[in-house]
Design an enzyme around this catalytic site. Sequence first.
Site, PDB file in Angstrom:
ATOM      1  N   ARG A   1       0.852  -1.186   0.000  1.00 23.50           N
ATOM      2  CA  ARG A   1       0.000   0.000   0.000  1.00 23.50           C
ATOM      3  C   ARG A   1       0.889   1.236   0.000  1.00 23.50           C
ATOM      4  O   ARG A   1       1.690   1.420   0.912  1.00 23.50           O
ATOM      5  CB  ARG A   1      -0.898   0.000   1.236  1.00 23.50           C
ATOM      6  CG  ARG A   1      -1.624   1.311   1.422  1.00 23.50           C
ATOM      7  CD  ARG A   1      -2.504   1.334   2.672  1.00 23.50           C
ATOM      8  NE  ARG A   1      -2.990   2.687   2.859  1.00 23.50           N
ATOM      9  CZ  ARG A   1      -2.906   3.385   3.983  1.00 23.50           C
ATOM     10  NH1 ARG A   1      -2.374   2.850   5.060  1.00 23.50           N
ATOM     11  NH2 ARG A   1      -3.357   4.609   4.039  1.00 23.50           N
TER      12      ARG A   1
ATOM     13  N   HIS B   1      -2.671  10.793   1.431  1.00 19.32           N
ATOM     14  CA  HIS B   1      -2.135  10.331   2.711  1.00 19.32           C
ATOM     15  C   HIS B   1      -1.412  11.531   3.335  1.00 19.32           C
ATOM     16  O   HIS B   1      -0.189  11.606   3.328  1.00 19.32           O
ATOM     17  CB  HIS B   1      -1.194   9.144   2.497  1.00 19.32           C
ATOM     18  CG  HIS B   1      -0.901   8.376   3.754  1.00 19.32           C
ATOM     19  ND1 HIS B   1      -1.123   7.018   3.865  1.00 19.32           N
ATOM     20  CD2 HIS B   1      -0.416   8.762   4.958  1.00 19.32           C
ATOM     21  CE1 HIS B   1      -0.767   6.613   5.081  1.00 19.32           C
ATOM     22  NE2 HIS B   1      -0.329   7.645   5.756  1.00 19.32           N
TER      23      HIS B   1
ATOM     24  N   GLU C   1      -7.006   8.404   7.228  1.00 18.66           N
ATOM     25  CA  GLU C   1      -7.287   8.957   8.563  1.00 18.66           C
ATOM     26  C   GLU C   1      -7.765  10.407   8.527  1.00 18.66           C
ATOM     27  O   GLU C   1      -7.020  11.321   8.924  1.00 18.66           O
ATOM     28  CB  GLU C   1      -6.047   8.841   9.458  1.00 18.66           C
ATOM     29  CG  GLU C   1      -5.645   7.415   9.741  1.00 18.66           C
ATOM     30  CD  GLU C   1      -4.463   7.312  10.711  1.00 18.66           C
ATOM     31  OE1 GLU C   1      -4.068   8.345  11.286  1.00 18.66           O
ATOM     32  OE2 GLU C   1      -3.952   6.195  10.880  1.00 18.66           O
TER      33      GLU C   1
ATOM     34  N   ASN D   1      -7.242   1.363  10.138  1.00 16.45           N
ATOM     35  CA  ASN D   1      -5.938   1.603  10.753  1.00 16.45           C
ATOM     36  C   ASN D   1      -6.123   1.444  12.261  1.00 16.45           C
ATOM     37  O   ASN D   1      -7.018   2.074  12.836  1.00 16.45           O
ATOM     38  CB  ASN D   1      -5.432   3.021  10.467  1.00 16.45           C
ATOM     39  CG  ASN D   1      -5.082   3.233   9.001  1.00 16.45           C
ATOM     40  OD1 ASN D   1      -5.265   2.339   8.174  1.00 16.45           O
ATOM     41  ND2 ASN D   1      -4.580   4.405   8.683  1.00 16.45           N
TER      42      ASN D   1
ATOM     43  N   TYR E   1      -3.829   0.811  16.039  1.00 14.06           N
ATOM     44  CA  TYR E   1      -2.549   0.623  16.727  1.00 14.06           C
ATOM     45  C   TYR E   1      -2.713   0.219  18.186  1.00 14.06           C
ATOM     46  O   TYR E   1      -1.978  -0.610  18.685  1.00 14.06           O
ATOM     47  CB  TYR E   1      -1.705   1.909  16.673  1.00 14.06           C
ATOM     48  CG  TYR E   1      -1.201   2.241  15.292  1.00 14.06           C
ATOM     49  CD1 TYR E   1      -1.983   2.947  14.387  1.00 14.06           C
ATOM     50  CD2 TYR E   1       0.050   1.817  14.876  1.00 14.06           C
ATOM     51  CE1 TYR E   1      -1.531   3.232  13.109  1.00 14.06           C
ATOM     52  CE2 TYR E   1       0.515   2.111  13.596  1.00 14.06           C
ATOM     53  CZ  TYR E   1      -0.275   2.810  12.717  1.00 14.06           C
ATOM     54  OH  TYR E   1       0.178   3.075  11.460  1.00 14.06           O
TER      55      TYR E   1
ATOM     56  N   GLU F   1      -3.343  -0.421   8.223  1.00 12.99           N
ATOM     57  CA  GLU F   1      -2.167  -0.031   9.018  1.00 12.99           C
ATOM     58  C   GLU F   1      -2.275  -0.663  10.386  1.00 12.99           C
ATOM     59  O   GLU F   1      -3.328  -0.631  11.018  1.00 12.99           O
ATOM     60  CB  GLU F   1      -2.098   1.497   9.238  1.00 12.99           C
ATOM     61  CG  GLU F   1      -1.560   2.262   8.083  1.00 12.99           C
ATOM     62  CD  GLU F   1      -1.435   3.759   8.383  1.00 12.99           C
ATOM     63  OE1 GLU F   1      -1.223   4.140   9.552  1.00 12.99           O
ATOM     64  OE2 GLU F   1      -1.566   4.528   7.421  1.00 12.99           O
TER      65      GLU F   1
END
Length: 540
Positions: free
Chosen positions: A134, A179, A224, A362, A364, A429
């Site tokens: 990506r 992005h 995002e 995404n 984390y 992500e």
Amino acid sequence: MLERKVETWLATVRGGKIKPCEKVINRKMENFNLVMRSILFIGVNIIVISRTSAEEMENLILPNNLKIGAAGSAYQVEGAWNVSGKGVSNWDWWTHHCPECILDHQNGDIACDSYHKYKEDVALMKNIGIQYYRFSVSWARILPTGFLNNVSEAGLQYYRNLIDELLYNGIEPIITLHHFDHPQILEFMGGWTNELMIKWYVDYARIIFQELGPKVKIFTTVNEPQSVCEGYNGTVFSPGETIPDYVGYYLCIHNVLKAHATTYHMYDDEFRPYQHGRIGLNNICDGFYPDTPNDTAYAERAFQFTCGLVAHPIYIGDYPSIVKERVALVSKALGYPESRLPTFSPDWISYIKGTADFFALNHYSSQIVTPDTDEARGIYNTDLGVTFSYRESWPTGYLCYVKVVPEGFRMVLQKIKTYYNNPEIIVTEIGFPDRGELNDYSRIKYHRSYMQEMIKAIKYDGCRVSRYMVWSLMDNFQLDAGYVAKFGLVKVNFDSPNRERTPKLSAYWFQKVIQTGILQDIPTYMQTEPEAESRECLDR
Ligand SMILES: *[C@@H]1O[C@H](CO)[C@@H](O)[C@H](O)[C@H]1NC(C)=O
Ligand SMILES: *[C@@H]1O[C@H](CO)[C@@H](O)[C@H](O)[C@H]1NC(C)=O
Ligand SMILES: *[C@@H]1O[C@H](CO)[C@@H](O)[C@H](O)[C@H]1NC(C)=O
Ligand SMILES: *[C@@H]1O[C@H](CO)[C@@H](O)[C@H](O)[C@H]1NC(C)=O
């Protein structure tokens, strides 16, 4: 040098101290390869059985159709910021005009130099066995003036070359159109707070579909929106405009959603019939846990204010009601005659609804949510009305906001399934920041535990996760964190003009995982390395 900068920065910000970080232990690297080789030789199952229960072992087996990829983005890896007539982007501008806004005062002028070294990058991916890559397109490289009067042939050719190189090596390209970076000229006119940005964005997207769409079947529109729009609420992200009370933030979210939907429909009308691609939007969704069971509604509110702000309009229609209620309430308390959250017309609500062919996630980490006690006294500090913290027991990445909470990943996958009608989820992500160690066992542990929770979500909860994309393929310019915190499977030597790449242990680990379809065990010595338990982190 960098070490000292970080130390100074840490000292000023939080009175902390930092230890010398990178410690490459070659012997361990050899051991690791040995272990891996013997695992392959003896047969994986025997080794795994000896350490885990049968049930746990099943949760180490990747579903057959799950594919593993890696990600990067134009500004963070390409460099070549002033090459071949590229225009100035908002991130070029931001890092050049406010170096002190970046942890190490660095920028992406050269970054990983992937503009020149893309063939080497692809060779690395092929070596690891990565199934797709990506990357994002630099808008300012394609439209140097920001407008259609000058479409850069050299810019397009770079991406054609990258795509061809990927396809030739059996790696599927996935493109993110935006992005974080766009032509600075558009930012001078208000960027995402200007409704005209929708038209400018769609004009740009059409060029990309036209020129690159024939060979690319998965696109995401905006990465995002919440992070992009933070740029209008403070100085962490470009453009670094502090527009008070989230007025700029909400306006930006509103325009991004409209640009996304308009692009989706444009693709439907003009390209889908013969390109047959699929389109999504990269949403960032953290896990939220209540501090006490009584606070469950607050954790829910935090989810709706972040993930839901973008997902609800796309999957259900309009902003979540809790967000509309709360922003209206707090706007009134702040003296605004109407809500700072713009209103979608019924036409826009139905135009935006249904504009995703998959849920690009995404993720984390997770946070603890506590109600803001000031509100009992009629003081509204935030629209959300909560404060965030972390559980003491959660191991931390080098960036404090990444705590290792694998079960939070499963929770988010479950929520997406429940709230948004079980969409296909492409994890675009997920990753772990450290200091750049070559023997990055903490990164391996992170991915192993997160992937295990993902397997459970697929097997037991029925979540439809089809891809897992590591952020990031290489260490890169990590935006506000500069080159200080590293997410890569591959180390890049940023001190050298040649930007040499070196695979880390995690790259070898992923290589074996992809080869065997099994989440490999972690050698014992990795589990006991004291550095892995370090509580030191950079609080941004
Ligand atoms: C487009 O921009 C480049 C770089 O600024 C310039 O060299 C070139 O002449 C421009 N082309 C046109 C057609 O304006
Ligand atoms: C491009 O930027 C680099 C710094 O990254 C600088 O050394 C070089 O002179 C610039 N080239 C042009 C043509 O402006
Ligand atoms: C927005 O800015 C305020 C004030 O600086 C800050 O406290 C808050 O964390 C920011 N919000 C986001 C989402 O960055
Ligand atoms: C939860 O709420 C109940 C009822 O309001 C209250 O009695 C109890 O003390 C609360 N528990 C905690 C842990 O705050």
